[in-house]
Design an enzyme around this catalytic site. Structure first.
Site, PDB file in Angstrom:
ATOM      1  N   ASP A  22       0.823  -1.199   0.000  1.00  0.00           N
ATOM      2  CA  ASP A  22       0.000   0.000   0.000  1.00  0.00           C
ATOM      3  C   ASP A  22       0.864   1.259   0.000  1.00  0.00           C
ATOM      4  OD1 ASP A  22      -2.341   1.417  -0.014  1.00  0.00           O
ATOM      5  OD2 ASP A  22      -2.674   1.293   2.146  1.00  0.00           O
ATOM      6  N   GLY A  23       0.356   2.306  -0.641  1.00  0.00           N
ATOM      7  CA  GLY A  23       1.021   3.604  -0.591  1.00  0.00           C
ATOM      8  C   GLY A  23       1.619   4.089  -1.896  1.00  0.00           C
ATOM      9  N   ASN A  24       1.439   3.335  -2.978  1.00  0.00           N
ATOM     10  CA  ASN A  24       2.020   3.756  -4.257  1.00  0.00           C
ATOM     11  C   ASN A  24       1.494   5.121  -4.715  1.00  0.00           C
ATOM     12  OD1 ASN A  24       3.598   1.413  -4.636  1.00  0.00           O
ATOM     13  ND2 ASN A  24       1.875   0.317  -5.531  1.00  0.00           N
ATOM     14  N   HIS A  39       2.803   3.428  -8.911  1.00  0.00           N
ATOM     15  CA  HIS A  39       2.638   1.997  -9.168  1.00  0.00           C
ATOM     16  C   HIS A  39       3.849   1.433  -9.918  1.00  0.00           C
ATOM     17  CE1 HIS A  39      -1.376   1.892  -7.592  1.00  0.00           C
ATOM     18  NE2 HIS A  39      -1.831   2.759  -8.473  1.00  0.00           N
ATOM     19  N   SER A  67      -6.827  -6.079  -5.655  1.00  0.00           N
ATOM     20  CA  SER A  67      -7.926  -6.706  -4.920  1.00  0.00           C
ATOM     21  C   SER A  67      -9.204  -6.681  -5.751  1.00  0.00           C
ATOM     22  CB  SER A  67      -8.169  -5.980  -3.589  1.00  0.00           C
ATOM     23  OG  SER A  67      -8.836  -4.750  -3.805  1.00  0.00           O
ATOM     24  N   LEU A 133      11.997 -19.986  -4.402  1.00  0.00           N
ATOM     25  CA  LEU A 133      10.927 -19.203  -3.790  1.00  0.00           C
ATOM     26  C   LEU A 133       9.613 -19.371  -4.542  1.00  0.00           C
ATOM     27  CD1 LEU A 133      10.050 -16.871  -1.783  1.00  0.00           C
ATOM     28  CD2 LEU A 133      10.642 -15.299  -3.660  1.00  0.00           C
ATOM     29  N   ARG A 190       1.720  -4.997   6.229  1.00  0.00           N
ATOM     30  CA  ARG A 190       1.038  -3.968   5.443  1.00  0.00           C
ATOM     31  C   ARG A 190       1.851  -2.686   5.502  1.00  0.00           C
ATOM     32  NH1 ARG A 190      -5.055  -2.522   4.276  1.00  0.00           N
ATOM     33  NH2 ARG A 190      -4.693  -0.645   3.042  1.00  0.00           N
ATOM     34  N   GLU A 209       1.322 -13.534  12.311  1.00  0.00           N
ATOM     35  CA  GLU A 209       1.728 -12.311  12.997  1.00  0.00           C
ATOM     36  C   GLU A 209       1.466 -11.139  12.044  1.00  0.00           C
ATOM     37  OE1 GLU A 209       2.926 -11.910  16.143  1.00  0.00           O
ATOM     38  OE2 GLU A 209       2.534 -14.043  16.445  1.00  0.00           O
TER      39      GLU A 209
END
Length: 257
Positions: A22-24, A39, A67, A133, A190, A209
């Site tokens: 979040d925060g772009n 972005h 989302s 990964l 987040r 967590e």
């Protein structure tokens, strides 16, 4: 300080990390640039996070890219996100494959343009056999959607007589969720300063967590990621037990090992 694989016990690290990136838009606006610029800059942080997790031997990294609620954003921003997603799939997948990363797109991609759906299929097929990964990109994903699609899958099996309603257990439902074949979620991060999980991995986050940071996603570098992991390592994970029970269990394991 940048966290390294030798700095702490490998067993202390989370096996599965998820990030709400979040925060772009706010990052770009603070620089008097269009939200799309933020972005695009955020892609650099994605590369950094993937490389960092690979270096540390973390098994799975799940990133919330788009989302199911993001369709409500301005049309030009949604279009930019689709174009950026297509660009990343076209340009980055070969690098992921070269570095033994297995890519999976989780979510309902049926709403995406046909060309993008084909790129997703091609990317997943190319990296399918990789053993490094596991990189999961959540696109048109929602935690409620995930639970509903898992429930529908089990309901169909009940309707066909394959199973009984009493066979629908937590384990059965978990097996139908996205990423059912991967390690349980350990740490949910987040960025951007908000303190909510925004319909992301609702079932999977039951015992994860949670870590919230004011850092905006384009600024989330290795140092910021290290701080999140250091915080995780410092916490006492009890899973419903008392701290003393956990310490006793650890002592018993040391004795038998």
């Amino acid at each position: 300080m940048i966290l390294t694989a030798d700095a702490i016990s490998q067993q202390s690290l989370p096996k599965h990390v998820a990030i709400i990136m979040d925060g772009n838009g706010r990052w770009a606006q603070a620089r008097k640039r269009p939200r799309a610029f933020g972005h695009k800059k955020g892609v650099d942080s994605v590369r950094s996070a993937v490389q960092f997790c690979s270096k540390l031997g973390i098994e799975s990294l799940t990133l919330f890219a788009f989302s199911s609620e993001n369709w409500r954003r301005p049309e030009d921003e949604v279009s930019t996100l689709m174009e950026l997603f297509l660009f990343v799939l076209s340009k980055e997948v070969k690098k992921l494959h070269k570095n033994n990363v297995k890519l999976s797109i989780i979510g309902d991609i049926s709403r995406f343009p046909a060309g993008l759906q084909q790129k997703v299929a091609d990317a997943e097929q190319l990296t399918e056999s990789n053993t490094g990964l596991k990189l999961n990109i959540a696109a048109n994903y929602g935690g409620r959607w995930d639970i509903v699609q898992a429930t529908q899958s089990l309901a169909q099996r009940v309707a066909s007589g394959e199973i009984q309603p009493t066979d629908i257990t937590e384990e059965a439902l978990s097996s139908q969720l996205t990423m059912a074949d991967q390690s349980p979620l350990d740490l949910l991060i987040r960025t951007g300063g908000d303190y909510r999980i925004s319909n992301f991995l609702l079932w999977q986050a039951a015992y994860a967590e949670l870590y919230f940071t004011e850092t905006l996603w384009p600024d989330f570098n290795e140092e910021a990621f290290s701080e999140a992991l250091a915080c995780y390592v410092s916490r006492e994970r009890r899973f419903g037990c008392t701290g003393e029970q956990i310490k006793q269990l650890l002592a018993e394991r040391k004795t038998t090992s």
